[in-house]
Design a protein around this motif. Structure first.
Motif, PDB file in Angstrom:
ATOM      1  N   THR A 111      15.603 -10.941  48.366  1.00 17.24           N
ATOM      2  CA  THR A 111      16.943 -10.355  48.258  1.00 17.24           C
ATOM      3  C   THR A 111      18.001 -11.325  48.764  1.00 17.24           C
ATOM      4  OG1 THR A 111      16.042  -8.117  48.525  1.00 17.24           O
ATOM      5  CG2 THR A 111      18.394  -8.419  48.962  1.00 17.24           C
ATOM      6  N   ASP A 112      17.706 -11.993  49.882  1.00 19.85           N
ATOM      7  CA  ASP A 112      18.655 -12.952  50.440  1.00 19.85           C
ATOM      8  C   ASP A 112      18.881 -14.136  49.506  1.00 19.85           C
ATOM      9  OD1 ASP A 112      18.970 -11.386  52.657  1.00 19.85           O
ATOM     10  OD2 ASP A 112      17.707 -12.596  53.976  1.00 19.85           O
TER      11      ASP A 112
ATOM     12  N   ALA B 203      21.453 -14.285  45.235  1.00 21.38           N
ATOM     13  CA  ALA B 203      22.719 -14.872  44.778  1.00 21.38           C
ATOM     14  C   ALA B 203      22.515 -16.295  44.270  1.00 21.38           C
ATOM     15  CB  ALA B 203      23.743 -14.848  45.905  1.00 21.38           C
ATOM     16  N   ASP B 204      21.652 -17.057  44.937  1.00 22.81           N
ATOM     17  CA  ASP B 204      21.401 -18.433  44.506  1.00 22.81           C
ATOM     18  C   ASP B 204      20.695 -18.488  43.158  1.00 22.81           C
ATOM     19  OD1 ASP B 204      22.528 -19.441  46.827  1.00 22.81           O
ATOM     20  OD2 ASP B 204      20.621 -19.465  47.904  1.00 22.81           O
TER      21      ASP B 204
ATOM     22  N   PHE C 228      21.054 -16.101  40.819  1.00 22.33           N
ATOM     23  CA  PHE C 228      21.799 -15.291  39.858  1.00 22.33           C
ATOM     24  C   PHE C 228      21.059 -13.998  39.522  1.00 22.33           C
ATOM     25  CE2 PHE C 228      22.514 -19.819  39.150  1.00 22.33           C
ATOM     26  CZ  PHE C 228      23.864 -19.904  39.448  1.00 22.33           C
TER      27      PHE C 228
ATOM     28  N   GLU D 231      18.109 -11.026  41.695  1.00 23.24           N
ATOM     29  CA  GLU D 231      16.812 -10.963  42.372  1.00 23.24           C
ATOM     30  C   GLU D 231      15.649 -11.114  41.405  1.00 23.24           C
ATOM     31  OE1 GLU D 231      14.314  -7.583  44.781  1.00 23.24           O
ATOM     32  OE2 GLU D 231      16.461  -7.744  45.240  1.00 23.24           O
TER      33      GLU D 231
ATOM     34  N   ALA E  68      31.207 -13.376  40.557  1.00 27.89           N
ATOM     35  CA  ALA E  68      30.605 -12.131  41.042  1.00 27.89           C
ATOM     36  C   ALA E  68      30.332 -11.128  39.924  1.00 27.89           C
ATOM     37  CB  ALA E  68      31.518 -11.491  42.088  1.00 27.89           C
TER      38      ALA E  68
ATOM     39  N   TYR F 171      35.155 -21.624  43.084  1.00 29.00           N
ATOM     40  CA  TYR F 171      34.483 -20.322  43.117  1.00 29.00           C
ATOM     41  C   TYR F 171      34.418 -19.737  41.715  1.00 29.00           C
ATOM     42  CZ  TYR F 171      32.858 -15.858  44.980  1.00 29.00           C
ATOM     43  OH  TYR F 171      32.111 -14.741  45.259  1.00 29.00           O
TER      44      TYR F 171
ATOM     45  N   THR G 150      31.975 -19.676  37.861  1.00 24.96           N
ATOM     46  CA  THR G 150      30.625 -19.879  37.332  1.00 24.96           C
ATOM     47  C   THR G 150      30.545 -21.208  36.613  1.00 24.96           C
ATOM     48  OG1 THR G 150      31.287 -18.654  35.354  1.00 24.96           O
ATOM     49  CG2 THR G 150      30.131 -17.443  37.063  1.00 24.96           C
TER      50      THR G 150
END
Length: 471
Positions: free
Chosen positions: A183-184, A187-188, A190, A192, A384, A469, A471
């Protein structure tokens, strides 16, 4: 050293811990220690063997090592490195590969020999992994062991990818990643669903054989696990606690990561303290929570049972102390009367929603005070927005076009370009301009909807769209 706290060993801390106010200073301190090891080994006619980590925490260390190489002549020509871990499966050229991370953030800017870099191979067939892990262990032994091992710590307490349940005797192996770890990392990757479920990692025993270990943590989200690793009992569910058994481990943390340590959270439990106004408030609020009472109802007995009698003595009585803290807390509440009225106010928001989430209450009061307010969104925040939301908005446009409400030709052309791209997009691919624009517009509509709830008009939103910030 400016900004660093070098106390004598704390009675409850089972790993020597250095607290640094400035995260940049943390990077400098650790890099200097690594440089000392490299120079000492070279002076003795040998070579330094380093164990290295990835992630955001050691980047400051790597930047300082690069500076030392460029400006102070620190050479890595005779340094041998072993990385802790690698996701599995993982193409070494992938955006998410630790091999790529290390070369981009460190190795490519040093004089290290590629032949002296060791990183577990995440691209091997599964039936070759056991041989790979044995080879990795053998290479560490052949190098004479690791002189200095650099570590981070995950929220599960993992070091390397030694997740809960890892034993002190564990060696380099393939492991299944904990859900929290995945989960952590979402974000890296894109999402889970794109995070690998397994990884190759040095074992706890491999790590503990290093002659010196430096473990780093920054940020308040690490405070709880740092506390458990440093002050808790050795626990198979928290691999970092095994470091308590190592004779030369040092924990380097910034002030937010230290927040749960006793010396930071409740220093009065360790002995005499300098009672600043801020510390007095913290102590009384803590006592209120421990006793389960409102501040104004705390008694002499409550203070005595929680080793705070001396604090009461300084203020004469519990009532006087309680009232002092109650008033101090009340003064922090910013009512409308304490805020500007009939003024021009500008709120800078890093990206849409930061304004409403972080200070929506204050903004609402500023509106009620008849201020002329502008909210300036510095970046689009399109990173985001997930692709499925773009598809949903595209479906809306197509349905409107099909019913004749908007021009169908332009929608069809846009839809084809976006479908072609999204249909072949891989995790980490940069969005085409049309997709970026749709994501930007989605964030802008969210921002406008947010400020409307505060009583602001749509024109109060200004979108600067600064070029980062994205994509």
């Amino acid at each position: 050293m400016t900004g660093a706290t070098f106390e004598q060993p704390m009675p409850l801390e089972r790993i020597p811990t250095i607290i640094v106010d400035d995260p940049d200073e943390l990077g400098r301190l650790v890099a200097r220690r690594i440089a000392d090891v490299i120079r000492a080994r070279m002076a003795a006619g040998g070579r330094a063997v380093l164990g290295l980590a990835t992630g955001s925490t050691p980047i400051g260390v790597y930047r300082e090592l690069i500076r030392l190489h460029r400006e102070d002549g620190l050479s890595f020509a005779h340094v041998l490195t072993f990385n802790l871990d690698e996701y599995y499966p993982m193409d070494p050229g992938s955006l998410h590969s630790y091999k790529r991370f290390m070369w981009e953030n460190l190795f490519s800017q040093l004089d290290i020999l590629p032949a002296n870099v060791r990183i577990p191979r995440g691209d091997l067939p599964r039936d070759q992994l056991e041989q790979e892990t044995r080879r990795y262990e053998a290479e560490i032994r052949a190098a004479g062991g690791i002189d200095l091992q650099l570590l981070g710590i995950g929220r599960t307490g993992h070091i390397g990818f030694n997740e809960p349940g890892s034993g002190a005797e564990s060696r380099t192996r393939l492991v299944t990643l904990d859900l929290v770890t995945r989960t952590d990392a979402a974000a890296d990757f894109f999402g889970e669903e794109n995070v690998p479920r397994e990884a190759l990692t040095m074992g706890v025993a491999t790590i503990l054989e290093a002659r010196e270990i430096l473990i780093l943590a920054t940020g308040e989200h690490k405070a709880g696990i740092v506390h458990r690793a440093v002050e808790g009992d050795v626990d198979h569910e928290i691999a970092a606690t095994f470091l308590q058994q190592h004779p030369a481990t040092t924990f380097y943390i910034d002030r937010p990561a230290a927040a749960a340590l006793t010396r930071e959270a409740t220093p009065w439990l360790l002995g005499a303290v300098e009672w600043t106004p801020q510390l007095v408030v913290r102590a009384v609020v803590w006592l209120s929570q421990q006793a389960g009472k409102a501040v104004l109802k705390l008694t002499q007995r409550d203070y005595a049972e929680h080793r705070l009698s001396s604090l009461v003595a300084r203020h004469g009585s519990p009532g006087a102390l309680n009232g002092l803290v109650f008033n101090a807390l009340g003064a922090k509440i910013r009512g409308r009367s304490k805020l500007p009225r009939d003024q021009r106010v500008i709120c800078f928001s890093p990206h849409p929603d930061d304004d409403v989430i972080s200070m929506g209450g204050v903004l609402r009061k500023l509106v009620q005070n008849d201020n002329e307010i502008t909210v300036a969104y510095m970046t689009s925040g399109n990173v985001a927005v997930f692709d499925h939301e773009v598809r949903r908005q595209l479906d809306l446009l197509r349905r409107l076009a099909a019913e004749g409400h908007i021009g169908g030709e332009a929608v069809d052309a846009l839809g084809r370009r976006m479908d072609d791209f999204l249909g072949t997009k891989r995790p980490g691919d940069v969005d085409i301009s049309e997709v970026q624009d749709v994501k930007r517009i989605i964030r802008e509509t969210e921002a406008v909807a947010g400020i409307r709830t505060l009583g602001l008009e749509d024109h109060a939103a200004r979108f600067l769209n600064l070029p980062f910030y994205q994509t």
